[in-house]
Design a protein around this motif. Structure first.
Motif, PDB file in Angstrom:
ATOM      1  N   PRO A 208       0.796  -1.234   0.000  1.00  0.00           N
ATOM      2  CA  PRO A 208       0.000   0.000   0.000  1.00  0.00           C
ATOM      3  C   PRO A 208       0.829   1.284   0.000  1.00  0.00           C
ATOM      4  CG  PRO A 208      -0.944  -1.591   1.524  1.00  0.00           C
ATOM      5  CD  PRO A 208       0.375  -2.142   1.090  1.00  0.00           C
ATOM      6  N   ASP A 209       2.071   1.227   0.479  1.00  0.00           N
ATOM      7  CA  ASP A 209       2.885   2.439   0.552  1.00  0.00           C
ATOM      8  C   ASP A 209       3.584   2.781  -0.748  1.00  0.00           C
ATOM      9  OD1 ASP A 209       2.261   3.213   3.104  1.00  0.00           O
ATOM     10  OD2 ASP A 209       3.943   2.167   4.038  1.00  0.00           O
ATOM     11  N   LEU A 210       3.385   1.983  -1.786  1.00  0.00           N
ATOM     12  CA  LEU A 210       4.025   2.284  -3.064  1.00  0.00           C
ATOM     13  C   LEU A 210       3.462   3.534  -3.718  1.00  0.00           C
ATOM     14  CD1 LEU A 210       4.524  -1.259  -4.653  1.00  0.00           C
ATOM     15  CD2 LEU A 210       6.174   0.167  -3.445  1.00  0.00           C
ATOM     16  N   ASP A 211       2.366   4.063  -3.174  1.00  0.00           N
ATOM     17  CA  ASP A 211       1.823   5.304  -3.747  1.00  0.00           C
ATOM     18  C   ASP A 211       2.744   6.492  -3.517  1.00  0.00           C
ATOM     19  OD1 ASP A 211       1.280   5.397  -0.971  1.00  0.00           O
ATOM     20  OD2 ASP A 211      -0.361   6.810  -1.298  1.00  0.00           O
ATOM     21  N   VAL A 212       3.777   6.338  -2.691  1.00  0.00           N
ATOM     22  CA  VAL A 212       4.707   7.448  -2.458  1.00  0.00           C
ATOM     23  C   VAL A 212       5.479   7.806  -3.716  1.00  0.00           C
ATOM     24  CG1 VAL A 212       4.966   6.958  -0.006  1.00  0.00           C
ATOM     25  CG2 VAL A 212       6.538   5.894  -1.642  1.00  0.00           C
TER      26      VAL A 212
ATOM     27  N   ALA B 120      -0.425  18.329  -2.151  1.00  0.00           N
ATOM     28  CA  ALA B 120      -1.111  17.215  -2.805  1.00  0.00           C
ATOM     29  C   ALA B 120      -0.422  15.897  -2.490  1.00  0.00           C
ATOM     30  CB  ALA B 120      -1.168  17.453  -4.314  1.00  0.00           C
ATOM     31  N   ASP B 121       0.913  15.895  -2.526  1.00  0.00           N
ATOM     32  CA  ASP B 121       1.644  14.665  -2.210  1.00  0.00           C
ATOM     33  C   ASP B 121       1.345  14.210  -0.788  1.00  0.00           C
ATOM     34  OD1 ASP B 121       2.787  14.665  -4.711  1.00  0.00           O
ATOM     35  OD2 ASP B 121       4.676  15.569  -4.067  1.00  0.00           O
TER      36      ASP B 121
ATOM     37  N   ARG C 121      -1.643   7.792   1.319  1.00  0.00           N
ATOM     38  CA  ARG C 121      -2.585   7.035   2.146  1.00  0.00           C
ATOM     39  C   ARG C 121      -4.019   7.299   1.709  1.00  0.00           C
ATOM     40  NH1 ARG C 121      -0.705   7.078   8.504  1.00  0.00           N
ATOM     41  NH2 ARG C 121       1.471   6.550   8.219  1.00  0.00           N
ATOM     42  N   GLY C 122      -4.190   7.454   0.403  1.00  0.00           N
ATOM     43  CA  GLY C 122      -5.518   7.659  -0.161  1.00  0.00           C
ATOM     44  C   GLY C 122      -6.057   6.363  -0.750  1.00  0.00           C
TER      45      GLY C 122
ATOM     46  N   PHE D 231       9.439  21.177  16.184  1.00  0.00           N
ATOM     47  CA  PHE D 231      10.035  20.351  15.136  1.00  0.00           C
ATOM     48  C   PHE D 231       8.916  19.623  14.394  1.00  0.00           C
ATOM     49  CE2 PHE D 231      13.346  20.976  18.243  1.00  0.00           C
ATOM     50  CZ  PHE D 231      14.468  21.228  17.482  1.00  0.00           C
ATOM     51  N   HIS D 232       8.450  20.242  13.326  1.00  0.00           N
ATOM     52  CA  HIS D 232       7.303  19.713  12.591  1.00  0.00           C
ATOM     53  C   HIS D 232       7.698  19.470  11.138  1.00  0.00           C
ATOM     54  CE1 HIS D 232       4.930  20.703  16.114  1.00  0.00           C
ATOM     55  NE2 HIS D 232       5.369  21.934  16.056  1.00  0.00           N
ATOM     56  N   PRO D 233       7.549  18.249  10.647  1.00  0.00           N
ATOM     57  CA  PRO D 233       8.055  17.919   9.313  1.00  0.00           C
ATOM     58  C   PRO D 233       7.245  18.484   8.156  1.00  0.00           C
ATOM     59  CG  PRO D 233       6.943  16.026  10.275  1.00  0.00           C
ATOM     60  CD  PRO D 233       7.014  17.065  11.349  1.00  0.00           C
ATOM     61  N   PHE D 234       5.982  18.885   8.393  1.00  0.00           N
ATOM     62  CA  PHE D 234       5.154  19.351   7.283  1.00  0.00           C
ATOM     63  C   PHE D 234       4.816  20.830   7.476  1.00  0.00           C
ATOM     64  CE2 PHE D 234       4.625  14.778   7.181  1.00  0.00           C
ATOM     65  CZ  PHE D 234       4.794  14.524   5.823  1.00  0.00           C
TER      66      PHE D 234
END
Length: 346
Positions: A37-41, A50-51, A56-57, A286-289
């Motif tokens: 399922p994580d191959l959508d990355v 959008a990414d 995880r859609g 410390f926030h990654p997004f």
């Protein structure tokens, strides 16, 4: 969760159901299927927001994965049938490997669109940090023992025990989340704080110390709560910059980000840019997004059509050590307001 844990979970599930017939291959098949399922990355959805929000859609949809399990089980039965076990058992194995992946993701803070293509908000039970050794270690031990000792012809008891332990641990994290929120709500009632939203999540790499975020109009409060605290938690007020959100009323990226995060966002003007931060993820300061959604041109704001994700620091070992010490010692408290202010100085 991290890809290694997902591979371990998939391998353990497949070993518990098909290991006695497939042997060590069950570990390999389950590990590969468990990361599918994580191959959508690898998909480029257009820009950084959008990414983030389409990940995880569809690949994490219970509807899509249930259909995929039917197709994969049918193909496996056609290409390489094995009379030792039924097609129903094969389907159940494939389905559980895929579905446990996305359900585990839903226990993290990121957000998992379990019911895609329905437009319901992503599910984020946020009771497990994205890397949690206590969850992963039982699965790792089961996989190592299975790989060394072999599985063929054996009863898959160890795999079952590992899955039971990891599942019980998830229940413990949910209890911790409830504990932390209840303690914070008690303090809120005493101080007369009216919150529009409460969000709680474990601090990095553990489930003993919890970070609780209370959205309160133009500010948000943060509190740290440990299982071992003997005093009420301290709520630290941090500016949220909500008034800047009006600038983004026509921004589709901002609307998408609000939907994805449930509005747990912080707004800052830094060097002529309007920065929007998802404060659910990471740790205070410390926030990654973090994204620049608008920039000031003279006295006017202009929306940025193509949004990039800003570089983010992951913190350092000294901060992690302070967080670890906070698990066991409530005093002295961590300087959350100071850490939050540092976010705009990097």
């Amino acid at each position: 969760m991290d890809s290694i844990t997902q591979a371990l979970l998939g391998a353990t599930v497949q070993a518990s159901l098909l290991g006695r017939w497939q042997g060590r291959k069950a570990l390999l098949y389950g590990a590969v299927l468990g990361t599918l399922p994580d191959l959508d990355v690898v998909i480029d959805y257009g820009d950084a927001i959008a990414d983030m929000t389409y990940h995880r859609g569809f690949s994490h949809s219970l509807f899509v994965l249930s259909t995929l399990a039917v197709v994969l089980a049918w193909l496996a039965r056609r290409i390489r049938p094995d009379p030792a076990y039924s097609g129903m058992r094969l389907f159940l194995t494939v389905w559980l490997v895929l579905v446990t992946h996305v359900l585990l993701d839903a226990f993290t803070s990121y957000g998992t669109q379990l019911f895609w293509p329905l437009t319901t908000p992503p599910v984020a039970w946020s009771s497990v940090f994205i890397i949690d050794p206590l969850y992963s270690i039982p699965l790792l031990l089961a996989v190592l023992v299975g790989a060394i000792a072999g599985l063929k012809g054996r009863s898959p008891r160890l795999a079952g025990v590992a899955l039971a332990l990891s599942t019980v641990y998830l229940g413990f994290t949910l209890a911790g989340k409830q504990m932390a929120e209840q303690r914070v709500e008690t303090v809120m009632a005493e101080q007369g704080i009216q919150a529009s939203q409460i969000f709680s999540t474990p601090t990095p790499f553990n489930s003993l110390l919890w970070r609780v975020i209370v959205i309160d109009d133009d500010r948000y409060h943060e509190a740290l709560v440990s299982w071992f605290d003997d005093r009420p938690p301290e709520l630290v007020a941090i500016p949220r910059g909500k008034q800047l959100a009006a600038v983004l009323s026509e921004s589709p990226q901002h609307a998408r980000l609000q939907w994805f995060t449930g509005g747990v966002l912080r707004y800052d003007e830094v060097a002529g840019q309007l920065l929007v931060t998802d404060v659910r993820l990471g740790m205070t300061g410390f926030h990654p997004f973090r994204f620049a959604l608008a920039e000031r041109n003279s006295a006017e704001w202009r929306l940025i059509p193509f949004v990039d994700r800003l570089p983010a620091e992951r913190g350092d070992m000294s901060r992690l050590k302070e967080i670890w010490q906070r698990i066991w010692h409530q005093q002295p408290g961590l300087p959350l307001a100071e850490w939050a202010a540092e976010l705009n100085r990097r």
